[in-house]
Design an enzyme around this catalytic site. Structure first.
Site, PDB file in Angstrom:
ATOM      1  N   GLN A   1       0.877  -1.176   0.000  1.00  0.00           N
ATOM      2  CA  GLN A   1       0.000   0.000   0.000  1.00  0.00           C
ATOM      3  C   GLN A   1       0.913   1.224   0.000  1.00  0.00           C
ATOM      4  OE1 GLN A   1      -3.189   0.966  -0.306  1.00  0.00           O
ATOM      5  NE2 GLN A   1      -2.479   3.052   0.055  1.00  0.00           N
TER       6      GLN A   1
ATOM      7  N   GLN B   1       0.123   4.717  -1.093  1.00  0.00           N
ATOM      8  CA  GLN B   1      -0.388   6.042  -0.777  1.00  0.00           C
ATOM      9  C   GLN B   1      -0.466   6.230   0.739  1.00  0.00           C
ATOM     10  OE1 GLN B   1      -4.344   6.921  -2.228  1.00  0.00           O
ATOM     11  NE2 GLN B   1      -3.930   9.075  -2.428  1.00  0.00           N
TER      12      GLN B   1
ATOM     13  N   PRO C   1      -6.226  -2.296   4.356  1.00  0.00           N
ATOM     14  CA  PRO C   1      -6.719  -1.206   5.215  1.00  0.00           C
ATOM     15  C   PRO C   1      -7.710  -0.248   4.572  1.00  0.00           C
ATOM     16  CG  PRO C   1      -4.453  -0.781   4.540  1.00  0.00           C
ATOM     17  CD  PRO C   1      -4.795  -2.146   4.045  1.00  0.00           C
TER      18      PRO C   1
ATOM     19  N   GLY D   1     -11.064   0.510   1.598  1.00  0.00           N
ATOM     20  CA  GLY D   1     -12.145  -0.103   0.826  1.00  0.00           C
ATOM     21  C   GLY D   1     -11.621  -0.443  -0.555  1.00  0.00           C
ATOM     22  N   GLY D   2     -10.867   0.496  -1.090  1.00  0.00           N
ATOM     23  CA  GLY D   2     -10.244   0.274  -2.382  1.00  0.00           C
ATOM     24  C   GLY D   2      -9.067   1.202  -2.547  1.00  0.00           C
TER      25      GLY D   2
ATOM     26  N   GLU E   1      -6.721   2.826  -5.808  1.00  0.00           N
ATOM     27  CA  GLU E   1      -6.808   2.994  -7.262  1.00  0.00           C
ATOM     28  C   GLU E   1      -5.516   2.690  -8.007  1.00  0.00           C
ATOM     29  OE1 GLU E   1      -6.919   5.361  -4.895  1.00  0.00           O
ATOM     30  OE2 GLU E   1      -5.969   7.227  -5.530  1.00  0.00           O
TER      31      GLU E   1
ATOM     32  N   HIS F   1     -15.800   4.282  -7.538  1.00  0.00           N
ATOM     33  CA  HIS F   1     -14.874   5.295  -7.015  1.00  0.00           C
ATOM     34  C   HIS F   1     -13.445   5.026  -7.502  1.00  0.00           C
ATOM     35  CE1 HIS F   1     -13.330   8.078  -3.844  1.00  0.00           C
ATOM     36  NE2 HIS F   1     -12.281   7.276  -3.921  1.00  0.00           N
ATOM     37  N   GLU F   2     -12.993   3.797  -7.341  1.00  0.00           N
ATOM     38  CA  GLU F   2     -11.603   3.488  -7.732  1.00  0.00           C
ATOM     39  C   GLU F   2     -11.418   3.602  -9.242  1.00  0.00           C
ATOM     40  OE1 GLU F   2      -9.842   3.687  -5.261  1.00  0.00           O
ATOM     41  OE2 GLU F   2     -11.365   3.223  -3.767  1.00  0.00           O
TER      42      GLU F   2
ATOM     43  N   HIS G   1     -10.931   7.126 -10.281  1.00  0.00           N
ATOM     44  CA  HIS G   1      -9.561   7.617 -10.087  1.00  0.00           C
ATOM     45  C   HIS G   1      -8.711   7.448 -11.360  1.00  0.00           C
ATOM     46  CE1 HIS G   1      -9.081   9.000  -6.003  1.00  0.00           C
ATOM     47  NE2 HIS G   1      -9.558   7.894  -5.463  1.00  0.00           N
TER      48      HIS G   1
ATOM     49  N   GLU H   1      -9.520  13.270  -4.421  1.00  0.00           N
ATOM     50  CA  GLU H   1     -10.669  12.562  -3.838  1.00  0.00           C
ATOM     51  C   GLU H   1     -12.010  13.254  -4.056  1.00  0.00           C
ATOM     52  OE1 GLU H   1     -10.465   9.581  -3.053  1.00  0.00           O
ATOM     53  OE2 GLU H   1      -8.304   9.319  -2.772  1.00  0.00           O
TER      54      GLU H   1
ATOM     55  N   ASP I   1      -1.867  11.620   6.118  1.00  0.00           N
ATOM     56  CA  ASP I   1      -3.052  10.906   6.592  1.00  0.00           C
ATOM     57  C   ASP I   1      -4.060  11.831   7.257  1.00  0.00           C
ATOM     58  OD1 ASP I   1      -2.737   8.310   5.936  1.00  0.00           O
ATOM     59  OD2 ASP I   1      -2.800   7.569   8.003  1.00  0.00           O
TER      60      ASP I   1
ATOM     61  N   TYR J   1     -12.998  14.493   0.549  1.00  0.00           N
ATOM     62  CA  TYR J   1     -13.884  13.631  -0.238  1.00  0.00           C
ATOM     63  C   TYR J   1     -15.234  14.303  -0.514  1.00  0.00           C
ATOM     64  CZ  TYR J   1     -10.867   9.533   0.491  1.00  0.00           C
ATOM     65  OH  TYR J   1      -9.824   8.650   0.480  1.00  0.00           O
TER      66      TYR J   1
ATOM     67  N   ARG K   1     -10.076  -3.076   7.645  1.00  0.00           N
ATOM     68  CA  ARG K   1     -10.360  -1.835   6.917  1.00  0.00           C
ATOM     69  C   ARG K   1     -10.482  -0.681   7.918  1.00  0.00           C
ATOM     70  NH1 ARG K   1     -15.529  -1.274   2.881  1.00  0.00           N
ATOM     71  NH2 ARG K   1     -15.270   0.930   2.347  1.00  0.00           N
TER      72      ARG K   1
ATOM     73  N   LYS L   1     -11.500   2.336   7.865  1.00  0.00           N
ATOM     74  CA  LYS L   1     -12.749   3.089   7.944  1.00  0.00           C
ATOM     75  C   LYS L   1     -13.681   2.528   9.026  1.00  0.00           C
ATOM     76  CE  LYS L   1     -16.942   3.715   5.330  1.00  0.00           C
ATOM     77  NZ  LYS L   1     -17.701   3.394   4.137  1.00  0.00           N
TER      78      LYS L   1
HETATM   79  N1  BES Z   1      -7.036   6.616  -2.614  1.00  0.00           N
HETATM   80  C1  BES Z   1      -7.951   6.248  -1.608  1.00  0.00           C
HETATM   81  C2  BES Z   1      -7.319   5.525  -0.465  1.00  0.00           C
HETATM   82  C3  BES Z   1      -6.217   6.275   0.236  1.00  0.00           C
HETATM   83  C4  BES Z   1      -6.236   7.643   0.410  1.00  0.00           C
HETATM   84  C5  BES Z   1      -5.141   5.569   0.720  1.00  0.00           C
HETATM   85  C6  BES Z   1      -5.189   8.286   1.055  1.00  0.00           C
HETATM   86  C7  BES Z   1      -4.112   6.207   1.360  1.00  0.00           C
HETATM   87  C8  BES Z   1      -4.124   7.568   1.528  1.00  0.00           C
HETATM   88  C9  BES Z   1      -9.099   5.427  -2.180  1.00  0.00           C
HETATM   89  O1  BES Z   1      -9.456   5.774  -3.465  1.00  0.00           O
HETATM   90  C10 BES Z   1     -10.311   5.669  -1.331  1.00  0.00           C
HETATM   91  O2  BES Z   1     -10.696   6.788  -1.238  1.00  0.00           O
HETATM   92  N2  BES Z   1     -10.875   4.635  -0.748  1.00  0.00           N
HETATM   93  C11 BES Z   1     -12.081   4.735   0.034  1.00  0.00           C
HETATM   94  C12 BES Z   1     -13.263   4.359  -0.805  1.00  0.00           C
HETATM   95  C13 BES Z   1     -14.303   5.322  -1.005  1.00  0.00           C
HETATM   96  C14 BES Z   1     -15.475   4.876  -1.798  1.00  0.00           C
HETATM   97  C15 BES Z   1     -14.391   6.633  -0.422  1.00  0.00           C
HETATM   98  C16 BES Z   1     -11.991   3.764   1.190  1.00  0.00           C
HETATM   99  O3  BES Z   1     -11.012   3.065   1.311  1.00  0.00           O
HETATM  100  O4  BES Z   1     -12.915   3.701   1.978  1.00  0.00           O
HETATM  101 ZN    ZN Z   2     -10.349   7.687  -3.510  1.00  0.00          ZN
END
Ligand code: BES
Ligand code: ZN
Length: 655
Positions: free
Chosen positions: A173, A175, A300, A302-303, A305, A329-330, A333, A352, A411, A419, A600, A602
């Site tokens: 991972q 990002q 960690p 949801g997705g 990209e 969403h992904e 991106h 985002e 972070d 978002y 995860r 979130k």
């Molecule tokens: N790019 C993000 C995940 C991310 C952001 C990882 C910043 C590390 C640092 C990914 O596209 C994302 O936003 N995932 C969300 C999904 C969503 C539908 C909002 C998630 O993981 O919940």
């Molecule tokens: Zn995203």
């Protein structure tokens, strides 16, 4: 004779090494400061990214070739990172590294000559600058290294943490700034690179990357990858495991462990349509192939990209496609984020906010406005409550779209402000200028900034010049971008179906049994099964329940609906949150199972935060966390450690 002797020695690498070390150590302080050092510089223009040490203004990676040996026995990658660079005549090339062991650095493409380097002071967030001595005409820098057990990007999973339980698994991972912990890179998104890789893995496992990918096992365990489009380095990604591939059409497919592959392919069968929809709205898909890999439970996010290959969380596999908006969403991106990238993490909303907006447009096309509005409203509720928390906290300025995260973790910018406030900004703009005009503008934005990075200020200028000024429209853009809170002109979304859900909540609050017939304004309201409502309706229902209801009410609802164990992670999560507040400890055994399995962030982060609020719950959380901590990826582990102020006992062989 003497001169000859000297001459022959001076070109020996050992001599060069000593000489360079002497030259280097005679400098006052060879350690570059992180770029948030605001002291005036006279000789050199400082790059603006405060989360990278790299001196990309004078020397930058253009292409990276990786040679990697993935060793599961000692959970180490042995690597060579071969950087092909554009050098404007500098004598030092600075890379970002974190917790890597550097073996040696050489210069040259075919004939390599060892050179000297200095590893600067370790910053707990940024890691170390790796300053390599180069010539003013050097264009190839090869870094020989290995990862360590403090690697933050890589999750090495023992077989018991996979679906099949027979083979280990590895994924990365990157990002926001974790790539430097598994590859020495210039770790700023403002530099774009192409990459290729030769990766060796155990023969029973398949390797895939954010690049051209295999579809079958290689008998020697050797895989070659190419990413021909230039990307920021946080998008370099690798997964290794017992993987199968199923294609959904000629350029779209799914990877997963064999136990999961059929369910995953079914869940994501509409992906080709989704991709066509996105292309119709925002222009051609630029990455040729689009696949999704479903990773083990510890993933960690949801997705994520990663280009050509979205990394997805197994909680998305619900059997009813109810969480596919995460894949929308992904996929989105592929335009916002991967094609047009935030310059640094202060501009994260450009990645985002745009993506949430596009995700919602895709969902509207696929499912209709009634559904996409519900998805959007659920997110808006999250924005409202998170804004309240941020405004009352130490950094109320984090409610601005343009952030200033100097000296802080990127972070910290990963909140619903980037978002959802970001997406609502675009929705508000869309409403003001009309959808047709806005769509033309967006297509143009993606065309004009394709394969580039962009700052908020550049976007603002583009917006004024290409949309608002020509249309003579006055809009409070600056307030949206640079001020705290939510501007008054923010669009309001309404949902009749959510209004109806509120009527059910009102019945529950009045002590009525919603599983029997009730009449409100002459309309019959009765819940017969969980399928009666979609996931987002249940989320709205649970959120709207007051904490103060009698315990028995929660227990009755659960007895009928089985929220605590329903298999849909979004609903289970929301139910646990509500029940912690309500003091219903009947859900705790399932909540523990959930927290043990699902990594995860979130879900895990808010649950631990809530548990941390009372002493009894904190003790419960602490007791169980010690057992489950090792199941989590660094990203989640690090977050929960911080919440619980958890100090791990150092046990042999632990992560
Ligand atoms: N790019 C993000 C995940 C991310 C952001 C990882 C910043 C590390 C640092 C990914 O596209 C994302 O936003 N995932 C969300 C999904 C969503 C539908 C909002 C998630 O993981 O919940
Ligand atoms: Zn995203």
């Amino acid at each position: 004779m003497k001169i000859k002797f000297l001459k022959s020695n001076i070109f020996k690498p050992q001599f060069l090494l000593i000489l360079l070390v002497v030259v280097f150590s005679s400098c006052e302080d060879p350690t570059p400061k992180p770029n948030n050092n605001k002291e005036p510089k006279t000789t050199k223009v400082e790059p603006t990214d405060s989360h990278s040490y790299a001196n990309i203004d004078v020397i930058r990676t253009k292409h990276l070739h990786l040679e990697m040996d993935v060793n599961f026995e000692n959970q180490t990658i042995y690597g060579i990172a071969r950087h092909q660079m554009v050098n404007k005549g500098t004598k030092i090339a600075i890379f970002d590294v974190k917790n890597l062991a550097i073996q040696k650095v050489t210069l040259g493409e075919t004939e390599e000559v060892e050179t000297t380097y200095v590893l600067g002071e370790n910053d707990s967030l940024l890691g170390q600058p790796l300053s390599v001595t180069v010539d003013s005409n050097t264009t190839f820098v090869n870094i020989y290294y290995q990862t360590t057990d403090k690697c933050e990007a890589l999750d090495w999973l023992e077989p018991k943490l996979t679906s099949g339980k027979k083979h280990p698994f590895l994924y990365s991972q990157g990002q926001a700034i974790l790539t430097r912990s598994w590859i020495p890179v210039q770790g700023t998104p403002s530099n774009r690179i192409t990459y290729s890789a030769d990766v060796k893995v155990p023969i029973e496992l398949m390797a895939v990357m954010s690049a051209t990918n295999p579809r079958e096992l290689d008998s020697l365990g050797e895989y070659h990858f190419e990413m021909k489009q230039a990307i920021p380095c946080y998008l370099i990604a690798l997964a290794v495991g017992d993987l199968r591939y199923v294609d959904l059409n000629e350029n779209c497919g799914v990877y997963a462990e064999p136990e999961m592959i059929d369910a995953c392919a079914k869940e994501f069968e509409d992906l080709p349509t989704m991709k066509l929809t996105a292309e119709k709205l925002f222009g051609k898909y630029q990455w040729e192939q689009y696949d999704v890999i479903v990773l083990p439970d510890s993933f960690p996010f949801g997705g994520m990209e990663n280009p050509r290959l979205t990394f997805a969380n197994p909680t998305l596999i619900t059997g009813d496609k109810s969480l596919v908006s995460v894949i929308a969403h992904e996929l989105a991106h592929s335009w916002s984020g991967n094609l047009v990238t935030n310059s640094d993490w202060d501009d994260f909303w450009l990645n985002e906010g745009f993506t949430v907006y596009i995700e919602n447009r895709i969902m509207e096309e696929l499912e209709g406005k009634e559904i996409s509005d519900m998805l959007s409203l659920i997110e808006f509720q999250e924005l409202e409550s998170e804004m309240e928390v941020i405004s009352a906290g130490a950094h109320p300025e984090d409610t601005k779209l343009k952030l200033s995260l100097d000296g802080r973790s990127p972070d910290d910018g990963m909140t619903s402000v980037a978002y959802v406030k970001g997406a609502y900004f675009l929705k508000t703009l869309e409403k003001r200028v009309g959808r047709a005009n806005f769509d033309v503008f967006l297509k143009r934005y993606f065309r004009e900034f394709a394969f580039q990075t962009i700052t908020t200020e550049q976007f603002e200028k583009f917006l004024n010049e290409r949309l608002l000024n020509p249309m003579r429209i006055r809009f409070n853009t600056k307030e949206w971008l640079y001020e705290e809170g939510l501007p008054k002109n923010c669009v309001k979304i309404e949902s009749k179906r959510f209004d109806m859900i509120q009527q059910y909540v009102d019945l529950v609050v009045d002590g009525k049994n919603i599983f029997k017939r009730n009449y409100v304004d002459g309309k019959k309201l009765q819940v017969k099964s969980r399928d009666q409502f979609i996931t987002q309706e249940w989320l709205a229902f649970i959120r709207a329940l007051p904490d103060s209801l009698p315990l028995q009410t929660y227990r009755n609802l659960d007895a009928r609906m089985n929220f605590k164990n329903c298999g849909n992670a979004e609903i289970m999560f929301e139910w646990y949150m509500k029940n912690i507040d309500a003091g219903n400890d009947k859900v705790y055994p399932q909540m523990k199972r959930f927290l043990t399995k699902v990594g995860r962030r979130k879900f895990v982060e808010p649950l631990f935060e809530k548990l941390n609020e009372t002493e009894v719950n904190h003790a419960w959380a602490n007791r169980h966390y010690a057992d489950i901590r090792d199941n989590y990826h660094f990203v989640t582990r690090n977050t929960v450690d911080g919440i619980l102020k958890f100090k791990p006992m150092v046990k042999a062989g632990s992560k």
